[in-house]
Design a protein around this motif. Structure first.
Motif, PDB file in Angstrom:
ATOM      1  N   ALA A   1      65.123  10.527   9.351  1.00 27.01           N
ATOM      2  CA  ALA A   1      66.451  11.028   8.995  1.00 27.01           C
ATOM      3  C   ALA A   1      66.333  12.231   8.058  1.00 27.01           C
ATOM      4  O   ALA A   1      67.044  13.229   8.219  1.00 27.01           O
ATOM      5  N   ALA A   2      65.419  12.163   7.086  1.00 23.37           N
ATOM      6  CA  ALA A   2      65.249  13.266   6.133  1.00 23.37           C
ATOM      7  C   ALA A   2      64.822  14.542   6.850  1.00 23.37           C
ATOM      8  O   ALA A   2      65.318  15.630   6.543  1.00 23.37           O
ATOM      9  N   ARG A   3      63.905  14.417   7.792  1.00 23.65           N
ATOM     10  CA  ARG A   3      63.473  15.612   8.538  1.00 23.65           C
ATOM     11  C   ARG A   3      64.620  16.188   9.369  1.00 23.65           C
ATOM     12  O   ARG A   3      64.790  17.409   9.448  1.00 23.65           O
ATOM     13  N   SER A   4      65.427  15.311   9.959  1.00 22.74           N
ATOM     14  CA  SER A   4      66.570  15.797  10.734  1.00 22.74           C
ATOM     15  C   SER A   4      67.606  16.472   9.828  1.00 22.74           C
ATOM     16  O   SER A   4      68.144  17.525  10.170  1.00 22.74           O
ATOM     17  N   PHE A   5      67.879  15.865   8.680  1.00 24.74           N
ATOM     18  CA  PHE A   5      68.793  16.494   7.720  1.00 24.74           C
ATOM     19  C   PHE A   5      68.240  17.839   7.258  1.00 24.74           C
ATOM     20  O   PHE A   5      68.983  18.806   7.104  1.00 24.74           O
ATOM     21  N   ALA A   6      66.932  17.919   7.030  1.00 24.55           N
ATOM     22  CA  ALA A   6      66.322  19.174   6.576  1.00 24.55           C
ATOM     23  C   ALA A   6      66.479  20.261   7.640  1.00 24.55           C
ATOM     24  O   ALA A   6      66.805  21.404   7.317  1.00 24.55           O
ATOM     25  N   ARG A   7      66.269  19.904   8.910  1.00 24.71           N
ATOM     26  CA  ARG A   7      66.444  20.898   9.987  1.00 24.71           C
ATOM     27  C   ARG A   7      67.894  21.369  10.064  1.00 24.71           C
ATOM     28  O   ARG A   7      68.171  22.560  10.218  1.00 24.71           O
ATOM     29  N   LEU A   8      68.820  20.424   9.950  1.00 22.06           N
ATOM     30  CA  LEU A   8      70.240  20.766   9.982  1.00 22.06           C
ATOM     31  C   LEU A   8      70.597  21.666   8.801  1.00 22.06           C
ATOM     32  O   LEU A   8      71.264  22.691   8.960  1.00 22.06           O
ATOM     33  N   SER A   9      70.138  21.283   7.620  1.00 22.36           N
ATOM     34  CA  SER A   9      70.416  22.074   6.419  1.00 22.36           C
ATOM     35  C   SER A   9      69.829  23.469   6.531  1.00 22.36           C
ATOM     36  O   SER A   9      70.485  24.455   6.179  1.00 22.36           O
ATOM     37  N   GLU A  10      68.597  23.552   7.019  1.00 22.76           N
ATOM     38  CA  GLU A  10      67.940  24.854   7.189  1.00 22.76           C
ATOM     39  C   GLU A  10      68.775  25.761   8.097  1.00 22.76           C
ATOM     40  O   GLU A  10      69.031  26.922   7.780  1.00 22.76           O
TER      41      GLU A  10
ATOM     42  N   GLU B   1      79.828  19.453   5.461  1.00 19.97           N
ATOM     43  CA  GLU B   1      80.268  19.293   6.848  1.00 19.97           C
ATOM     44  C   GLU B   1      79.151  18.692   7.704  1.00 19.97           C
ATOM     45  O   GLU B   1      79.398  17.805   8.525  1.00 19.97           O
ATOM     46  N   GLY B   2      77.927  19.141   7.511  1.00 20.61           N
ATOM     47  CA  GLY B   2      76.798  18.583   8.253  1.00 20.61           C
ATOM     48  C   GLY B   2      76.613  17.103   7.956  1.00 20.61           C
ATOM     49  O   GLY B   2      76.366  16.303   8.871  1.00 20.61           O
ATOM     50  N   ASN B   3      76.738  16.726   6.694  1.00 15.13           N
ATOM     51  CA  ASN B   3      76.624  15.318   6.331  1.00 15.13           C
ATOM     52  C   ASN B   3      77.768  14.502   6.923  1.00 15.13           C
ATOM     53  O   ASN B   3      77.557  13.390   7.408  1.00 15.13           O
ATOM     54  N   ARG B   4      78.947  15.062   6.903  1.00 11.26           N
ATOM     55  CA  ARG B   4      80.103  14.378   7.484  1.00 11.26           C
ATOM     56  C   ARG B   4      79.862  14.130   8.982  1.00 11.26           C
ATOM     57  O   ARG B   4      80.100  13.038   9.484  1.00 11.26           O
ATOM     58  N   GLU B   5      79.370  15.151   9.681  1.00  8.50           N
ATOM     59  CA  GLU B   5      79.083  15.012  11.108  1.00  8.50           C
ATOM     60  C   GLU B   5      77.978  13.988  11.352  1.00  8.50           C
ATOM     61  O   GLU B   5      78.035  13.219  12.320  1.00  8.50           O
ATOM     62  N   ALA B   6      76.970  13.969  10.493  1.00  8.43           N
ATOM     63  CA  ALA B   6      75.865  13.022  10.656  1.00  8.43           C
ATOM     64  C   ALA B   6      76.332  11.580  10.461  1.00  8.43           C
ATOM     65  O   ALA B   6      75.729  10.655  11.019  1.00  8.43           O
ATOM     66  N   MET B   7      77.390  11.383   9.711  1.00  9.82           N
ATOM     67  CA  MET B   7      77.891  10.039   9.444  1.00  9.82           C
ATOM     68  C   MET B   7      78.978   9.620  10.436  1.00  9.82           C
ATOM     69  O   MET B   7      79.614   8.571  10.266  1.00  9.82           O
TER      70      MET B   7
ATOM     71  N   GLY C   1      81.005   7.945  13.180  1.00 12.96           N
ATOM     72  CA  GLY C   1      80.911   6.583  13.686  1.00 12.96           C
ATOM     73  C   GLY C   1      80.826   5.540  12.593  1.00 12.96           C
ATOM     74  O   GLY C   1      80.967   4.348  12.865  1.00 12.96           O
ATOM     75  N   LEU C   2      80.595   5.966  11.352  1.00 12.87           N
ATOM     76  CA  LEU C   2      80.584   5.033  10.227  1.00 12.87           C
ATOM     77  C   LEU C   2      81.950   5.088   9.548  1.00 12.87           C
ATOM     78  O   LEU C   2      82.527   6.170   9.381  1.00 12.87           O
ATOM     79  N   SER C   3      82.440   3.935   9.162  1.00 13.37           N
ATOM     80  CA  SER C   3      83.692   3.917   8.401  1.00 13.37           C
ATOM     81  C   SER C   3      83.414   4.490   7.018  1.00 13.37           C
ATOM     82  O   SER C   3      82.255   4.618   6.603  1.00 13.37           O
ATOM     83  N   GLU C   4      84.481   4.790   6.294  1.00 14.05           N
ATOM     84  CA  GLU C   4      84.314   5.298   4.926  1.00 14.05           C
ATOM     85  C   GLU C   4      83.562   4.280   4.072  1.00 14.05           C
ATOM     86  O   GLU C   4      82.683   4.632   3.293  1.00 14.05           O
ATOM     87  N   MET C   5      83.901   2.989   4.259  1.00  8.51           N
ATOM     88  CA  MET C   5      83.231   1.941   3.495  1.00  8.51           C
ATOM     89  C   MET C   5      81.739   1.854   3.879  1.00  8.51           C
ATOM     90  O   MET C   5      80.885   1.709   3.008  1.00  8.51           O
ATOM     91  N   GLU C   6      81.430   1.973   5.153  1.00  7.31           N
ATOM     92  CA  GLU C   6      80.035   1.931   5.590  1.00  7.31           C
ATOM     93  C   GLU C   6      79.254   3.128   5.036  1.00  7.31           C
ATOM     94  O   GLU C   6      78.113   2.985   4.608  1.00  7.31           O
ATOM     95  N   ALA C   7      79.884   4.306   5.047  1.00 10.70           N
ATOM     96  CA  ALA C   7      79.223   5.499   4.516  1.00 10.70           C
ATOM     97  C   ALA C   7      78.942   5.347   3.030  1.00 10.70           C
ATOM     98  O   ALA C   7      77.851   5.699   2.558  1.00 10.70           O
ATOM     99  N   GLU C   8      79.892   4.811   2.279  1.00 14.06           N
ATOM    100  CA  GLU C   8      79.689   4.582   0.847  1.00 14.06           C
ATOM    101  C   GLU C   8      78.598   3.538   0.612  1.00 14.06           C
ATOM    102  O   GLU C   8      77.762   3.689  -0.279  1.00 14.06           O
ATOM    103  N   GLN C   9      78.615   2.490   1.418  1.00 16.31           N
ATOM    104  CA  GLN C   9      77.591   1.450   1.294  1.00 16.31           C
ATOM    105  C   GLN C   9      76.211   2.022   1.614  1.00 16.31           C
ATOM    106  O   GLN C   9      75.238   1.745   0.900  1.00 16.31           O
ATOM    107  N   PHE C  10      76.127   2.827   2.655  1.00 18.09           N
ATOM    108  CA  PHE C  10      74.865   3.453   3.036  1.00 18.09           C
ATOM    109  C   PHE C  10      74.326   4.303   1.885  1.00 18.09           C
ATOM    110  O   PHE C  10      73.160   4.203   1.511  1.00 18.09           O
ATOM    111  N   GLU C  11      75.189   5.128   1.307  1.00 16.64           N
ATOM    112  CA  GLU C  11      74.784   5.980   0.188  1.00 16.64           C
ATOM    113  C   GLU C  11      74.283   5.135  -0.982  1.00 16.64           C
ATOM    114  O   GLU C  11      73.247   5.427  -1.572  1.00 16.64           O
ATOM    115  N   GLY C  12      75.007   4.083  -1.303  1.00 19.56           N
ATOM    116  CA  GLY C  12      74.601   3.204  -2.398  1.00 19.56           C
ATOM    117  C   GLY C  12      73.254   2.541  -2.127  1.00 19.56           C
ATOM    118  O   GLY C  12      72.412   2.434  -3.029  1.00 19.56           O
TER     119      GLY C  12
END
Length: 150
Positions: free
Chosen positions: A19-28, A115-121, A123-134
């Motif tokens: 996931a980190a490598r994919s986020f890095a490519r997207l961010s780049e 926006e990239g992070n929002r797109e990557a998340m 299919g996750l509900s707001e609660m799931e996204a917050e739980q994932f981050e935590g």
């Protein structure tokens, strides 16, 4: 048949790494047109928010060693993102600040990343996204504790 315990490709460490490598490519891809790189983000935020203004403090803030930080700062200065001036209180140190160009482009860079992070998340509900981050933050804290040098 392999035992699930032996499937190293399904471990949290491997999955987070993917996931980190994919986020890095997207961010780049999203930051490059603005003149930034993903590794610049901690430095940009630290300088903008006043968390650090010297190479040593930036390295601590970004949790990277001094030599890679020095290389990054050299590139950022070359690219017109930072200015360095001698520290009037310590002749061996330099004060680092963002250039007007970097300050002007930062909101666009942050929006592109959000926006990239929002797109990557998707299919996750707001609660799931917050739980994932935590959960990820807790894993990072555990890893930091495990890798601290005494």
């Amino acid at each position: 048949m392999t035992d699930d315990k032996d499937d190293v490709l399904s471990t949290p460490g491997h999955l987070i790494s993917l996931a980190a490598r994919s986020f890095a490519r997207l961010s780049e891809a999203r930051l490059k047109p603005l003149g930034f790189a993903p590794g610049h983000l901690p430095v940009l935020v630290a300088l903008r928010d006043g968390h650090a203004d010297t190479q040593r403090d930036l390295a601590r803030f970004a949790k990277i060693e001094q030599p890679p930080m020095a290389q990054m700062l050299n590139r950022m200065e070359r690219d017109g993102l930072i200015d360095r001036k001698p520290d009037p209180k310590d002749g061996r140190s330099q004060k680092i600040s963002l250039t007007p160009m970097a300050l002007e482009r930062m909101p666009m860079a942050i929006e592109a990343l959000v926006e990239g992070n929002r797109e990557a998340m998707t299919g996750l509900s707001e609660m799931e996204a917050e739980q994932f981050e935590g959960l990820v933050l807790r894993v990072i804290e555990n890893l930091d504790r495990m890798t601290q040098v005494s």
